[in-house]
Scaffold this motif. Structure first.
Motif: not given
Length: 560
Positions: A445-446, A451-453, A465-471
């Motif tokens: 979770r940390l 990744r929000t920072h 081309p879209k990217t994401y912070a989480h799998s």
């Protein structure tokens, strides 16, 4: 009365045997032998030649399968009188040949001759310098270098390097298993297999390591263990230069390069690179589970599985990481863990070149490409790509909740949910963000929060081309391309792309509203709806505070 030797007082069943024995003392050799090349009698079928006609007669029976000598007790038949005589002693338990040093008795004279106390090995291989006690053992060994297989099966034309292996193989055609365990009635093709099996019942471990005194039930296991002490690896792969302690290990390894799978299942035609793997696989058809846990009586299809299972009772973790000292109950778990230090990912997907640290992860990943779902639910026929997901799904049918909280006794279907719940009692959040000091229960979770920072989005879609912070966000997004809806409502069969949407939908059937407003106690089925509702209270407070400010200003104006 039995004739007795005057020299060593050994007794014999008849005078002729005594006479032969006396020559071992006198070294008398009254019979001359023909030259080894004087072989006048030739087999018409395979053209093999013999010195004596009687030898040719016995040999011809290997072609005709004639067995003229029959046991009067069990009606078993034999191709030679010698084999019948040896067999009859299994009924009488007579073992007439006894070792003078340790008094061990044998059925046959040549077994006594082979039995030795001297450790003398006078026969050496010219190719690899390995030494043997018997010439016959050296002869068999040489065939591992020449790949000679002179013994052929008449039924399937398969060839073998020794008569013993051919005899055992022929029983796979006749389904004959002459060696039966007196304890559990399990039958075996070879006497050697029965001997090994009996050690399961007796827990006998006759093979002892000279270095650490560890005992083993099999000589081959001891041999492999000894290499742990010497660390010697003499056999090298010509393709990748990886070294191995055993020739057999190298042979198995080479199949990872050639993809050779010579062992095939007769029932489902599935192929395997190792005979051992085929044997274990066959138990999935027969449902045989011959290995049982002594503590809880749970049964297993593999001996190794029992060994691993016992550690759940003993809490033993014998495998330790040299880098961080973390311990593991399984060697495979340690091997996988070490890759977290080395970042090694030896398994590569042939389609998208994605790399994995474990073969199991690669296999799971490959099903993303093949759309294979080999694990089906027996209740609703729903199929899954992973067995663990099927196991979790089955609990939705059985309502099984095997994980209980020790503090409040609340039961859970999954261990992960119990772990999360336990932290509601301790309120422990050991993972803190260095930037905003926010704390989290889990390290994962940390990592997500960080990744929000950093605005990092390491998960990219291969299609757009879209990217994401989480799998998990990428997984859900991919379904917009594939139109996959893996979650289905059991009541109305409506499909959904993600589990959370299904959970929210189910509440339309159950009328469950778990999210309640703390101000007016109105309840909602979704957290988002509650958040929207709370804003109405915030607006009311804003209006109220502005009205109060206006009233205060008017009062002050009138006063002045």
């Amino acid at each position: 009365m039995k004739p007795v030797c005057n020299v060593c007082n050994k007794a014999f069943s008849n005078q002729s045997n005594l006479n032969r024995h006396l020559r071992s003392h006198t070294n008398e050799k009254p019979f001359s032998w023909r030259h080894i090349n004087d072989k006048q009698h030739e087999c018409d079928i395979c053209h093999k030649t013999f010195i004596l006609r009687s030898e040719l007669t016995r040999h011809s029976r290997t072609h005709t399968n004639e067995k003229p000598f029959s046991c009067d007790i069990c009606t078993k038949t034999f191709s030679s009188r010698y084999n019948l005589t040896a067999h009859l002693q299994t009924h009488s338990n007579e073992k007439p040949y006894e070792c003078d040093i340790c008094n061990k008795a044998f059925l046959r004279g040549h077994d006594l001759t082979r039995h030795t106390h001297t450790d003398e090995k006078s026969y050496s291989c010219d190719i690899c310098n390995k030494i043997f006690s018997y010439e016959s053992s050296l002869k068999r060994h040489l065939r591992t270098h020449t790949n000679e297989k002179p013994y052929s099966c008449d039924i399937c034309t398969k060839t073998f390097s020794s008569q013993y292996n051919l005899t055992a193989h022929l029983r796979t055609h006749s389904n004959e298993k002459p060696y039966e365990c007196d304890i559990c009635n399990k039958a075996f093709l070879r006497c050697y297999d029965l001997t090994r099996h009996l050690r399961m019942h007796t827990n006998e471990k006759p093979f002892i390591c000279n270095v650490c005194n560890k005992a083993f039930s099999r000589q081959s296991t001891l041999k492999r263990h000894l290499w742990m002490h010497t660390k010697e690896k003499l056999h090298s792969c010509d393709i990748c230069s990886k070294t191995f302690s055993h020739q057999s290990s190298l042979k198995r390894h080479l199949r990872t390069h050639t993809n050779e799978k010579p062992h095939s299942c007769d029932i489902c035609s599935k192929t395997f690179s190792r005979h051992f793997s085929l044997r274990i696989h066959l138990r999935t058809h027969t449902k045989e589970k011959p290995y049982a846990c002594d503590v809880c009586s749970k049964t297993f299809s593999e001996r190794a599985s029992v060994k691993r299972h016992l550690r759940t009772h003993t809490k033993e973790k014998p495998y330790a990481c040299d880098i961080c000292n973390k311990t593991f109950s399984l060697r495979t778990c340690l091997k996988r863990h070490l890759r977290t230090h080395t970042n090694e990912k030896p398994y590569t997907c042939e389609i998208c070149d994605k790399r994995f640290s474990m073969k199991a992860y690669l296999m799971k990943h490959s099903r993303v490409h093949t759309k294979e779902k080999p694990y089906a639910c027996n209740f609703c026929q729903r199929a899954y790509s992973e067995s663990s997901v099927l196991t979790r799904h089955l609990r939705t049918h059985t309502k099984e909740k095997q994980y209980a909280c020790e503090i409040c006794q609340k039961p859970f279907a999954y261990r992960f949910n119990l772990t999360k719940h336990l932290q509601t009692h301790t309120e422990e959040k050991p993972n803190r963000c260095d930037i905003c000091q926010k704390s989290f229960t889990y390290p994962s979770r940390l990592i997500r929060h960080l990744r929000t920072h950093t605005k990092e989005k390491p998960y990219a879609c291969d299609i757009c081309p879209k990217t994401y912070a989480h799998s998990d966000e990428l997984t859900r997004h991919l379904r917009t391309h594939t139109k996959e809806n893996p979650y289905t409502c059991d009541i109305c069969q409506k499909p959904f792309t993600c589990r959370s949407n299904l959970t929210n939908h189910l509440r339309t059937h159950t009328k469950e509203k778990p999210y309640a407003c703390d101000i007016c106690y109105k309840a909602f089925s979704q957290c988002g709806h509650l958040m929207t509702h709370l804003r109405t209270h915030m607006k009311e407070r804003c209006l109220l505070s502005s009205e109060q400010e206006e009233y205060r200003a008017i009062s002050e104006y009138n006063t002045s």
